[in-house]
Scaffold this motif. Structure first.
Motif, short mmCIF file in Angstrom:
data_model
loop_
_atom_site.label_atom_id
_atom_site.label_comp_id
_atom_site.label_asym_id
_atom_site.label_seq_id
_atom_site.Cartn_x
_atom_site.Cartn_y
_atom_site.Cartn_z
N PHE A 1 0.89 -1.17 0.11
CA PHE A 1 -0.01 0.09 0.11
C PHE A 1 0.96 1.20 -0.02
N HIS A 2 1.97 1.31 0.95
CA HIS A 2 2.58 2.40 0.94
C HIS A 2 3.51 2.67 -0.44
N ALA A 3 3.92 1.59 -0.97
CA ALA A 3 4.92 1.51 -2.26
C ALA A 3 3.80 2.38 -3.20
N LEU A 4 2.32 2.07 -3.21
CA LEU A 4 1.48 2.40 -4.13
C LEU A 4 1.24 3.86 -3.90
N ASP A 5 1.15 4.29 -2.76
CA ASP A 5 0.84 5.47 -2.54
C ASP A 5 1.77 6.39 -2.46
N LEU A 6 1.95 6.96 -3.83
CA LEU A 6 3.15 7.64 -4.27
C LEU A 6 3.26 9.04 -3.49
N ASP A 7 2.16 9.68 -3.42
CA ASP A 7 2.25 11.20 -2.78
C ASP A 7 2.17 10.92 -1.32
N GLY A 8 2.13 9.75 -0.81
CA GLY A 8 2.30 9.72 0.83
C GLY A 8 0.94 10.57 1.63
N GLU B 1 -5.24 7.12 -5.09
CA GLU B 1 -5.96 7.64 -6.02
C GLU B 1 -5.94 6.94 -7.07
N LEU B 2 -6.75 7.11 -8.07
CA LEU B 2 -6.82 6.27 -9.37
C LEU B 2 -5.62 6.70 -10.22
#
Length: 82
Positions: free
Chosen positions: A59-66, A71-72
């Motif tokens: 999840f944290h790797a995909l949450d690019l903007d932290g 988001e899509l």
């Protein structure tokens, strides 16, 4: 090239479907809890060697903007570069 655009569109369409699977409340963002719930559902269908062991790390790797949600645009961006 028309074929390349068709492939990109098909992939984007599939990613939107996967995104909507995770975005249970339909607010356009995947929360950590939604993600963990979705991964648990997926893992129930996968053999143990294919299961995602640390959904929180992914999840944290995909949450690019932290921001604490995915988001899509973030979701599709990660797969665009693969």
């Amino acid at each position: 090239d028309g074929v390349a655009m068709e492939i990109l569109y098909a992939n984007h369409s599939m990613l939107v479907t996967v995104f909507k699977f995770f975005d249970v409340d339909g607010n356009g963002k995947i929360s950590l809890q939604e993600f963990k719930t979705g991964i648990k559902l997926l893992n129930n269908r996968l053999p143990s060697d294919k299961q995602i062991k640390d959904p929180e790390e992914l999840f944290h790797a995909l949450d690019l903007d932290g921001t604490g949600s995915i988001e899509l645009e973030e979701f599709t961006e990660v797969f665009r570069v693969l």
